[in-house]
Design an enzyme around this catalytic site. Structure first.
Site, PDB file in Angstrom:
ATOM      1  N   HIS A   7     -62.343  46.434   2.829  1.00  0.00           N
ATOM      2  CA  HIS A   7     -62.772  45.625   3.964  1.00  0.00           C
ATOM      3  C   HIS A   7     -61.809  45.869   5.124  1.00  0.00           C
ATOM      4  CE1 HIS A   7     -65.672  43.942   1.305  1.00  0.00           C
ATOM      5  NE2 HIS A   7     -66.107  43.112   2.225  1.00  0.00           N
TER       6      HIS A   7
ATOM      7  N   GLY B 225     -68.647  33.797   4.303  1.00  0.00           N
ATOM      8  CA  GLY B 225     -68.605  35.142   3.743  1.00  0.00           C
ATOM      9  C   GLY B 225     -68.416  36.235   4.786  1.00  0.00           C
ATOM     10  N   HIS B 226     -68.186  37.427   4.299  1.00  0.00           N
ATOM     11  CA  HIS B 226     -67.903  38.581   5.161  1.00  0.00           C
ATOM     12  C   HIS B 226     -69.082  38.911   6.072  1.00  0.00           C
ATOM     13  CE1 HIS B 226     -69.112  41.384   1.555  1.00  0.00           C
ATOM     14  NE2 HIS B 226     -69.901  40.350   1.653  1.00  0.00           N
ATOM     15  N   ASN B 227     -68.754  39.229   7.314  1.00  0.00           N
ATOM     16  CA  ASN B 227     -69.712  39.700   8.326  1.00  0.00           C
ATOM     17  C   ASN B 227     -70.639  38.612   8.869  1.00  0.00           C
ATOM     18  OD1 ASN B 227     -69.054  42.182   6.517  1.00  0.00           O
ATOM     19  ND2 ASN B 227     -69.820  43.053   8.431  1.00  0.00           N
TER      20      ASN B 227
ATOM     21  N   SER C 201     -73.010  38.191   5.816  1.00  0.00           N
ATOM     22  CA  SER C 201     -73.989  38.764   6.753  1.00  0.00           C
ATOM     23  C   SER C 201     -75.024  37.762   7.240  1.00  0.00           C
ATOM     24  CB  SER C 201     -74.704  39.966   6.109  1.00  0.00           C
ATOM     25  OG  SER C 201     -73.755  40.944   5.764  1.00  0.00           O
TER      26      SER C 201
END
Lengths: 361, 361, 361
Positions: free
Chosen positions: C205, C246-248, C266
């Site tokens: 990441h 969460g990521h993004n 996302s």
């Protein structure tokens, strides 16, 4: 800090990949299709939920200079790098562009390391880390600043322990484990017996936690130590953020546990299981291999291998979907029955729970 | 690090217990029945979910040397220690075999302790701990490495505060509290008023948190400070891991709050309540004494004393069970009505939510 | 430590407010109506769920000396301060009575600050803080003891970062952000691809996290760094305790996310959204502006702007209420149909899930 630049040729060489278009193109960043800008390398992985036609169109209007794809697309002006598995290629290239800062080998002068601790070769111990008595740390393991390792802990080779993680007494980690910030491994389990005088008397927890090789634990998750024996997470299992794993529970290999999931004590979870986000598992439950539980499943009893479940209590996911759809029709059904059937005297109204709802936000 | 060994005679003496069999047997570990090996002491507590016959059989095939039981079993070759409450006996013996590492009394040279802080007798302050101005810490309290205690905090006697816990300004702990790693006591509550310019303007939280005697808080749980006044947890209440308790909430005595439970602000929870795992409580809710809420209950309104509830919104647990069973039959009911009744025109299908589900894992 | 005292006249002057009654009255504490004692200033905000008559009665029997109100009440002996927005007035006065301890400007001698870090004017860096290479910290920002800031981080002006928070590499914070204890910003996202040899292989990441101005993050919450690109939280959005983002994922402006909510990777969450406690959002979901999701909603697909939803999967809150009420009637309906209809052969009983339930507490 700064990003690095590469020619497509160099990158394709590392990937053993074919290039379509200008191999001398220089890229300085990897970016997803949505946000790729001038000078970027982007990618398209067939696992993304998007049709090939849409992707080709986006690529044509994108200012990215190059794209990693599984198979080359027609009528594109940007350079294409073709590999069997684009996401894997991106994973292998990502840190070339923006390397994560690395801790230097050696022990930071501010760290407090017990004289009885044994550190392997090329170990890095960051500022203010505390390494307790008789701790063993394997070669190449990185302990970031502000990690606390209690006495008697064993950590394998090539692990990374991030700042703010705490590893309690006698816990054991295999090789290549990745522990994110704020993780607590080996906190005392929630165990009491009822006591007339005190209400609840503590049961000392003298067991430990064992993480096998390649186990990852997400930020602020907790794994409680066993009362006696071991709380164990099997090889290559991956735990997301803010997950709780209770005392004496065992988890098999390659199992994925997503965020906010709570697993109570003394459970036995198989291998290759997927527990999606926010799942709860009651204590002493056995879950077989390859089980998949949808987000928010409330698992109150044993689940046989290979089942796909949802709901609380859990049912097969197909039944859960039919229940959900049927429930949506239930208010209308009751209305119709009231109007034209012996059930006509039943009242159906949502008003009486208004007060309860009003306090929810 | 190493385990210690004892004769059954010695152990029975400490427990004031009767021995059946060879009292000279030497044991070096306590282990649960499932994993007891050669040289081990094991136990059988009648609260375990397992029949007496199965236990006797397991004990006969076990390589354990001795067992703690409530009443001696016939035809066993291993030595038996008979006590009224086996689990209590195990709790009292456990740390003899594997003592938890203890922090030495005194202040570690790396700790930063304000000159205005008052430390009682035999207090232990670990490496890199920070003790703020005017803090008071009672006799025999242990503050592990990397604990931060803000100004004005009062901590009673014989408490244990584990590494990574933070105790914010003006928080008060009674005697014999046990605070696990990563706990945050006294973070600012989630309070804003709407503001044209900023969207949400912060309401300063000048209240505090009070834990009465013998309160335990599990790893990575948070208890927010009151806006004004006090967020309070009563004597002998026990809070599990990753629990959130909101600003201004009061919890009575001997209440158990299991993992991942979230209690909003300004709630009033009684004594001897049990909130199982993953329960949610909306703000300003009152829950009476002795209430039990099943795992994942979503408590949106007041609950009278002594009720046992489940579901969201909560209903009596018996009704919840009937609802669950009835819901399983609902898809079939709709199908039958469609085929043979005026409702036959209604469609029943689970297909339309497939897309939603596909994103869940 | 001690509280400060003020005359009503002084306080009213600061608020530009009218006084009814004795303006020379001296008060030394602000307290809510329920617990106001002798010498206290209390308040009544019309947003509180309580009738005006009840409030007047409580005020008459209260030992408080003064009250902040929106409009003066008749027949009260205590002094009244009248302002358009009582809660805002309390917010502006609260810290006069009990100021939070402030960290002195400057760098504590025990802190480890990289020589390449740039600190603005009047920055405070607490004991044992670690500030990595190339970090930039704006004017007046306060970094409490035991905060770890990895390399390449940018923090704006007037932020407060509480003890135990960790800010990972390349994360960026705007001005006036408030980060509570134990927060992890920029932990690695939960991203793997399947790999024959390892089971799951990590995807590096290399993205970051950006918090815009005035973002607050509650205790022990986590915001994961993007795989590529940025995980972003918009201006004036406020995140409660034990939340995972969460990521993004992107979150708009002025959005409120309450405790124990989990937002997968996302996602695209709009502005002015309210996600109540314990909400779950599946990955890649889009939620429009002004959406409100009731506590525990399980959001499995996109939600259009302005909707108010509840349940899992979510439905409009009105339908959810009707479903809940209808479900309560379903067991009775099944019983009636069994007795007097062609469905009479269906069995309806809650007994068969008793075993599952018994393991829940």
């Amino acid at each position: 800090m700064s990003s690095n630049s590469y020619t497509v040729e160099e990158l394709a060489g590392r990937l053993d990949a074919k290039v379509y278009g200008d191999a001398k193109t220089v890229v300085s960043r990897i970016a997803p299709l949505e946000s790729a800008g001038p000078g970027d390398l982007t990618f398209y992985s067939p696992t993304q939920r998007r049709g090939l036609r849409e992707v080709a169109e986006r690529l044509r209007s994108s200012r990215a200079l190059a794209v990693i794809v599984a198979a080359p697309l027609a009528e594109l002006t940007l350079t294409q790098i073709s590999v069997p598995h684009p996401l894997r290629a991106v994973a292998s290239l990502a840190e070339l562009f923006k390397p994560a800062p690395r801790l230097d080998h050696g022990v930071h002068p501010t760290a407090v390391v017990s004289s009885s601790a044994q550190l392997g070769a090329q170990v890095a111990i960051g500022a203010f880390a505390v390494i307790g008595e008789d701790v063993q740390i394997g070669d190449r393991t990185v302990v970031h600043p502000h990690v606390v390792v209690y006495a008697g802990v064993k950590i394998g080779k090539s692990c990374v322990i991030h700042s703010g993680a705490v590893i309690r007494e006698y816990v054991e980690l295999g090789d290549d484990c990745l522990i994110q910030n704020g993780v607590v491994l080996g906190g005392d389990g929630f165990g009491y017996f009822s006591d007339k005088e005190e209400g609840h008397a503590r049961i000392p927890h003298i067991g430990n936690v064992v993480l096998e090789d390649r186990v990852d634990i997400g930020a602020n998750s907790t794994v409680d130590r066993a009362m006696l024996g071991t709380t164990r997470i099997g090889r290559s299992s991956k735990i997301d953020n803010i997950v709780m794993i209770g005392h004496n529970t065992k988890i098999g290999e390659r199992t994925l546990v997503c965020g906010h999931t709570g697993i109570s004590g003394s459970c036995d979870i198989g291998s290759d299981v997927i527990l999606a986000g926010g799942v709860g598992v009651a204590d002493h439950v056995r879950i077989g291999d390859n089980v998949r539980a949808a987000a928010r499943a409330g698992i109150t009893g044993d689940i046989e291998a290979n089942r796909v479940v949802a709901g609380h209590p859990p049912v097969d996911v197909g039944l859960w979907r039919r229940q959900v759809m049927a429930l949506r029709k239930l208010p209308g059904l009751l209305r119709e029955l009231r109007q034209g059937s012996p059930l006509g005297t039943a009242k159906e109204s949502g008003e009486s729970i208004d007060d309860e709802l009003s306090t929810e936000n």
